[in-house]
Scaffold this active site. Structure first.
Site, PDB file in Angstrom:
ATOM      1  N   LYS A  13      41.154  42.409  31.308  1.00 12.72           N
ATOM      2  CA  LYS A  13      42.431  43.004  30.886  1.00 12.72           C
ATOM      3  C   LYS A  13      43.607  42.094  31.241  1.00 12.72           C
ATOM      4  CE  LYS A  13      41.870  46.754  33.433  1.00 12.72           C
ATOM      5  NZ  LYS A  13      40.536  46.591  34.037  1.00 12.72           N
ATOM      6  N   ARG A 127      35.192  35.934  41.320  1.00 14.12           N
ATOM      7  CA  ARG A 127      36.638  35.883  41.100  1.00 14.12           C
ATOM      8  C   ARG A 127      37.361  35.597  42.418  1.00 14.12           C
ATOM      9  NH1 ARG A 127      39.550  40.603  37.703  1.00 14.12           N
ATOM     10  NH2 ARG A 127      39.509  41.906  39.551  1.00 14.12           N
ATOM     11  N   ARG A 162      39.516  38.902  47.151  1.00 11.33           N
ATOM     12  CA  ARG A 162      40.244  40.135  47.450  1.00 11.33           C
ATOM     13  C   ARG A 162      39.429  41.041  48.366  1.00 11.33           C
ATOM     14  NH1 ARG A 162      42.064  42.288  41.623  1.00 11.33           N
ATOM     15  NH2 ARG A 162      41.233  44.200  42.517  1.00 11.33           N
ATOM     16  N   ARG A 173      34.108  50.535  42.845  1.00  6.14           N
ATOM     17  CA  ARG A 173      35.138  50.489  41.797  1.00  6.14           C
ATOM     18  C   ARG A 173      34.527  50.756  40.422  1.00  6.14           C
ATOM     19  NH1 ARG A 173      37.150  44.920  42.826  1.00  6.14           N
ATOM     20  NH2 ARG A 173      38.318  44.982  40.893  1.00  6.14           N
TER      21      ARG A 173
END
Ligand code: ADP
Ligand code: ZN
Length: 215
Positions: A13, A127, A162, A173
């Protein structure tokens, strides 16, 4: 353009939103970026959001609606906006509908970016994100690493994994997405503005969106 980008964490996104902003001056509004910025700044909002975020849970709807009510009425939204990571629950979608009605804005469409689960898992574990709250540039240790390992190309700050990108938080998640956010696909289908794009490249997603907007 005024778009909602739907899709699981890691669907792309943010990448798609960044590419779209270059086309017509629409702004990207990422609630995740806003919240991470607030956590780093140590603001009240950040303090309220931090524990939910680290656990991979959603932040309460009221906090999010408070942010968005202000943000959507800022002048830079007049040219258009790309909502990245919002709405995330049916109550947020309903509240957004009321808010947009109140300020007289109509959405062009909601784009559901559909990416296979194995691709998502692989992307999220590889990531990395710039730790500077004002930058938050995204890297991938396999497909797009920073030039110097662990250092952001754009601002020189450390590039980190993260807190919510451990394997445990990622699977939580994804569960949260299936349970709370996936129902928005039906919601926007009912509203008559849904398009679903099954694609693993951002370019293909952009092409599908621009084709639909041109119709
Ligand atoms: P991703 O799409 O990779 O999961 P985001 O950056 O969109 O990541 O969101 C990170 C975290 O911020 C979420 O796990 C959640 O805790 C919080 N968050 C972001 N947007 C929302 C939202 N609209 N509603 C509730 N929580 C949100
Ligand atoms: Zn940076």
């Amino acid at each position: 353009m005024k778009l909602i980008l739907l899709g699981a964490p890691g669907a792309g996104k943010g990448t798609v939103a960044k590419l779209l902003t270059k086309m017509d001056g629409s702004v990207q509004i990422s609630t995740g970026d806003i919240l991470r910025g607030a956590v780093q700044a140590g603001s009240d909002l950040g303090k309220q959001a931090q524990a939910f975020m680290n656990a991979g849970d959603l932040v309460p709807d009221e906090l999010i609606m408070g942010i968005m009510e202000t943000r959507l009425q800022e002048p830079d939204c007049e040219k258009g906006f790309l909502l990245d990571g919002f709405p995330r629950t049916i109550p947020q979608a309903e509240a957004l509908k009321v808010l947009l009605g109140k300020i007289g804005i109509e959405l062009d469409m909601a784009v559901n970016i559909d990416v296979p689960r194995d691709v998502i898992l692989d992307r999220l574990t590889t990531r990395r994100t710039c730790s500077n709250g004002d930058c938050q540039a995204i890297y991938n240790i396999k497909s797009s690493p920073p030039k110097q390992e662990g250092v952001c190309d754009k601002c020189g700050s450390p590039v980190i994994q993260r807190e919510d990108e451990t394997e445990e938080a990622i699977s939580h998640r994804l569960e949260t997405y299936n349970e709370k956010t996936a129902p928005l696909i039906g919601f926007y289908d009912n509203e008559g503005i849904l398009i679903t794009v099954t694609a693993t490249s951002s370019e293909a997603v952009i092409a599908a969106i621009t084709e639909k907007l041109g119709q």
